[in-house]
Motif scaffolding. Structure first.
Motif, PDB file in Angstrom:
ATOM      1  N   GLY A 121       9.208 -23.875 -63.758  1.00 20.32           N
ATOM      2  CA  GLY A 121       8.098 -22.747 -63.699  1.00 20.32           C
ATOM      3  C   GLY A 121       6.889 -23.619 -63.998  1.00 20.32           C
ATOM      4  O   GLY A 121       6.542 -24.599 -64.379  1.00 20.32           O
ATOM      5  N   GLY A 122       5.670 -22.641 -63.792  1.00 21.98           N
ATOM      6  CA  GLY A 122       4.057 -23.019 -64.141  1.00 21.98           C
ATOM      7  C   GLY A 122       3.359 -21.785 -63.782  1.00 21.98           C
ATOM      8  O   GLY A 122       3.774 -20.772 -63.689  1.00 21.98           O
ATOM      9  N   GLU A 123       2.170 -22.095 -63.858  1.00 24.74           N
ATOM     10  CA  GLU A 123       1.084 -21.099 -63.919  1.00 24.74           C
ATOM     11  C   GLU A 123      -0.264 -21.582 -63.270  1.00 24.74           C
ATOM     12  O   GLU A 123      -0.552 -22.946 -63.388  1.00 24.74           O
ATOM     13  CB  GLU A 123       0.730 -20.304 -65.396  1.00 24.74           C
ATOM     14  CG  GLU A 123       0.357 -21.096 -66.367  1.00 24.74           C
ATOM     15  CD  GLU A 123       0.187 -20.282 -67.568  1.00 24.74           C
ATOM     16  OE1 GLU A 123      -1.105 -20.315 -68.186  1.00 24.74           O
ATOM     17  OE2 GLU A 123       1.121 -19.712 -68.127  1.00 24.74           O
ATOM     18  N   ALA A 180      16.577 -16.960 -58.839  1.00 23.69           N
ATOM     19  CA  ALA A 180      16.603 -17.145 -59.956  1.00 23.69           C
ATOM     20  C   ALA A 180      15.005 -17.143 -60.244  1.00 23.69           C
ATOM     21  O   ALA A 180      14.660 -17.292 -61.358  1.00 23.69           O
ATOM     22  CB  ALA A 180      17.121 -18.621 -60.322  1.00 23.69           C
ATOM     23  N   GLY A 181      14.361 -17.069 -59.223  1.00 25.41           N
ATOM     24  CA  GLY A 181      12.751 -17.074 -59.364  1.00 25.41           C
ATOM     25  C   GLY A 181      11.977 -15.876 -59.816  1.00 25.41           C
ATOM     26  O   GLY A 181      12.711 -14.660 -59.796  1.00 25.41           O
ATOM     27  N   TYR A 203       2.146 -16.256 -63.559  1.00 30.13           N
ATOM     28  CA  TYR A 203       3.214 -17.088 -63.992  1.00 30.13           C
ATOM     29  C   TYR A 203       3.993 -17.188 -62.482  1.00 30.13           C
ATOM     30  O   TYR A 203       4.545 -16.133 -62.040  1.00 30.13           O
ATOM     31  CB  TYR A 203       3.938 -16.699 -65.053  1.00 30.13           C
ATOM     32  CG  TYR A 203       5.159 -17.532 -65.267  1.00 30.13           C
ATOM     33  CD1 TYR A 203       5.282 -18.603 -65.974  1.00 30.13           C
ATOM     34  CD2 TYR A 203       6.344 -16.728 -64.864  1.00 30.13           C
ATOM     35  CE1 TYR A 203       6.345 -19.062 -66.225  1.00 30.13           C
ATOM     36  CE2 TYR A 203       7.669 -17.283 -65.208  1.00 30.13           C
ATOM     37  CZ  TYR A 203       7.758 -18.396 -65.787  1.00 30.13           C
ATOM     38  OH  TYR A 203       8.880 -19.235 -65.969  1.00 30.13           O
ATOM     39  N   MET A 204       4.688 -18.334 -62.308  1.00 26.98           N
ATOM     40  CA  MET A 204       5.583 -18.323 -61.253  1.00 26.98           C
ATOM     41  C   MET A 204       6.830 -19.248 -61.597  1.00 26.98           C
ATOM     42  O   MET A 204       6.658 -20.372 -62.234  1.00 26.98           O
ATOM     43  CB  MET A 204       4.853 -19.024 -60.336  1.00 26.98           C
ATOM     44  CG  MET A 204       3.418 -18.425 -59.669  1.00 26.98           C
ATOM     45  SD  MET A 204       2.656 -19.316 -58.424  1.00 26.98           S
ATOM     46  CE  MET A 204       3.831 -19.302 -57.149  1.00 26.98           C
ATOM     47  N   LYS A 205       7.820 -18.891 -61.191  1.00 30.91           N
ATOM     48  CA  LYS A 205       9.065 -20.068 -61.476  1.00 30.91           C
ATOM     49  C   LYS A 205       9.882 -19.781 -59.992  1.00 30.91           C
ATOM     50  O   LYS A 205      10.253 -18.698 -59.388  1.00 30.91           O
ATOM     51  CB  LYS A 205       9.903 -19.481 -62.459  1.00 30.91           C
ATOM     52  CG  LYS A 205      11.302 -20.075 -62.477  1.00 30.91           C
ATOM     53  CD  LYS A 205      12.168 -19.276 -63.555  1.00 30.91           C
ATOM     54  CE  LYS A 205      13.623 -20.095 -63.351  1.00 30.91           C
ATOM     55  NZ  LYS A 205      14.497 -19.614 -64.697  1.00 30.91           N
TER      56      LYS A 205
END
Length: 482
Positions: free
Chosen positions: A390-392, A414-415, A470-472
């Motif tokens: 993850g990150g942003e 899963a993202g 936010y992204m994964k």
């Protein structure tokens, strides 16, 4: 003073100030993530370039008046019809020689092409050919047309084109149907350039004028052959009178030979110019003389190699080269590693609900010379991408108009992606926090973002805001407030 005025104009176009706080004015324009124009901070997220998919050969240059040295191709989508224009010539010769003609093909899907028998010019004793311009040297060396998007365009000049060499300058042509062409005026409309490759022009919606990108030399200005092959730019309000040329800059990146630059407005975000150019590596030889003979490569065209690069511009004299790596690498096989092969055609066009296509000249200087097609997802030149952990990212302050936030995105099973709207100081706006955000999972060209209470953003129109995303295990290709 001219460079300063251009910067001021662009600044006015893209930003405005409220109580001392500068903000980008997005309006309802789509933003594709090909640069850091909108990005203020990345944490665990990066901008990545995507590789076009090889879809194979689509158009062979196999007629007697076409052949090994056909090139400088242009693809235009006009409604439901795709048009291809390209130089036809079989044998190597001096730039702008009388054997060069401009050929035409058309398609209903951008994949299957036909060469109509137009009956316009007699070549090799017959008018049964697909030639739209002949006996017009040196214009036919690099004739480069476009569909004029000027809202005030004369219907008899719906199509425009430039062609010519240093000896003549760029000569303007016009057409009502894209097939039958005539000179706009007898003399060249622009003369301050080298012009020995494809010189491209278009109507810019964002700049409200015609722009033209053309070949110059990095150390020799607009005529002398010296230094690196690079790009100049000029503008016009009427396609006849052009401004003094300026040299394009590339930020703090190494100089490279750009044989072509193929700059055009991206059809989904015309304020962003996409340039998919031919990078030339002189003297970088791959084939031996024996290998070149086995492919019937012209003896003068195997001691260099080329590939395709990706750049962008938002107007003015600046290109962004976020990616120095090749956009399209030469294919498997020695036939792809000859001089001046792998030069992209002008324009990216949509060829399906989820697909756009890029065309590339391949097997140059060989009997198998042809146009190749590559595909990408819509908006898919590049993306903001996050790994599994993850990150942003956070945007710069901006304003928008529109009621909804539309995104083009992809996640794994899963993202996920979540959106937060903040005020200009970075404080979450109640009702639009990450905790309120819908968790977005999937893979869609168009998806509307929503929050617990609403997805309607009308009350935030014209207010200065930021996005925190936010992204994964996900990619975000574009956003648009619509």
């Amino acid at each position: 003073m001219k460079k300063l005025s251009v910067c001021i104009v662009l600044s006015i176009c893209f930003t405005f100030s409220v109580l001392g706080q500068s903000a980008i004015e997005l309006g309802d324009k789509r933003e594709i993530f090909v640069d850091k124009f909108l990005i203020e901070e990345l944490k665990g997220v990066e901008i990545i370039k995507h590789t076009p998919k090889d879809e194979g050969a689509v158009l062979l240059f196999d007629h007697p008046w076409e052949g090994n040295f056909s090139g400088y191709s242009t693809i235009i989508k006009d409604g439901g019809l795709y048009r291809a224009y390209y130089r036809g010539v079989r044998e190597a010769g001096k730039d702008g020689n009388e054997n060069e003609v401009t050929c035409y093909a058309e398609s209903k899907d951008g994949i299957h092409w036909e060469k109509p028998k137009l009956g316009l010019f007699e070549i090799n004793g017959t008018k049964e050919n697909n030639i739209i311009l002949a006996n017009a040297a040196p214009v036919t060396h690099n004739f480069s047309p476009f569909l004029d998007a000027n809202p005030n365009v004369d219907k008899n000049q719906k199509y425009k084109a430039l062609g010519g060499t240093s000896k003549t300058g760029l000569i303007a042509y016009v057409s009502a149907d894209g097939i039958r062409w005539k000179k706009l005026k007898e003399d060249a409309v622009f003369k301050k350039g080298v012009f020995d490759s494809q010189n491209v022009a278009f109507w810019s919606e964002s700049e409200n004028q015609y722009v033209c990108y053309f070949r110059i030399w990095s150390d020799g200005g607009f005529s002398e052959y010296k230094g690196y092959r690079t790009v100049g730019r000029t503008t016009s309000k009427d396609f006849v009178n052009w401004t003094e040329p300026v040299k394009m800059t590339f930020g703090n990146t190494p100089m490279e030979h750009l044989y072509t630059q193929q700059t055009s407005p991206y059809f989904r975000a015309p304020h962003i110019y996409v340039a998919i150019g031919g990078r030339f590596m002189p003297g970088r030889q791959v084939l031996t003389e024996e290998q070149a003979k086995s492919f019937n490569v012209d003896p003068g065209y195997f001691k260099d190699c080329s590939d395709a690069v990706f750049m962008t511009s938002r107007g003015g004299s600046v290109y962004d080269r976020t990616f120095m790596e090749a956009f399209i690498r030469p294919g498997i096989g020695l036939d792809n590693w000859v001089s001046r092969s792998n030069y992209p055609a002008l324009n990216v066009v949509q060829t399906g609900p989820e697909e756009m296509s890029i065309y590339v000249n391949q097997d140059y200087a060989q009997p198998t010379a042809h146009l190749h097609r590559y595909s990408l997802r819509i908006d898919g030149f590049a993306s903001l991408s996050a790994p599994y952990k993850g990150g942003e990212f956070v945007t710069k302050p901006f304003t928008f108009s529109g009621d909804e936030l539309e995104i083009n995105y992809s996640t794994s099973a899963a993202g996920e992606i979540k959106f937060e709207i903040q005020d200009q100081d970075g404080k979450p706006i109640p009702g639009y926090t990450l905790e309120d955000s819908q968790v977005i999972i999937g893979n869609e060209i168009s998806r509307i973002v929503s929050w617990k209470n609403s997805g309607n953003l009308k009350k935030l129109n014209s207010k200065i805001v930021r996005l925190r995303v936010y992204m994964k295990d996900a990619d975000l290709f574009s956003i648009r407030f619509k």
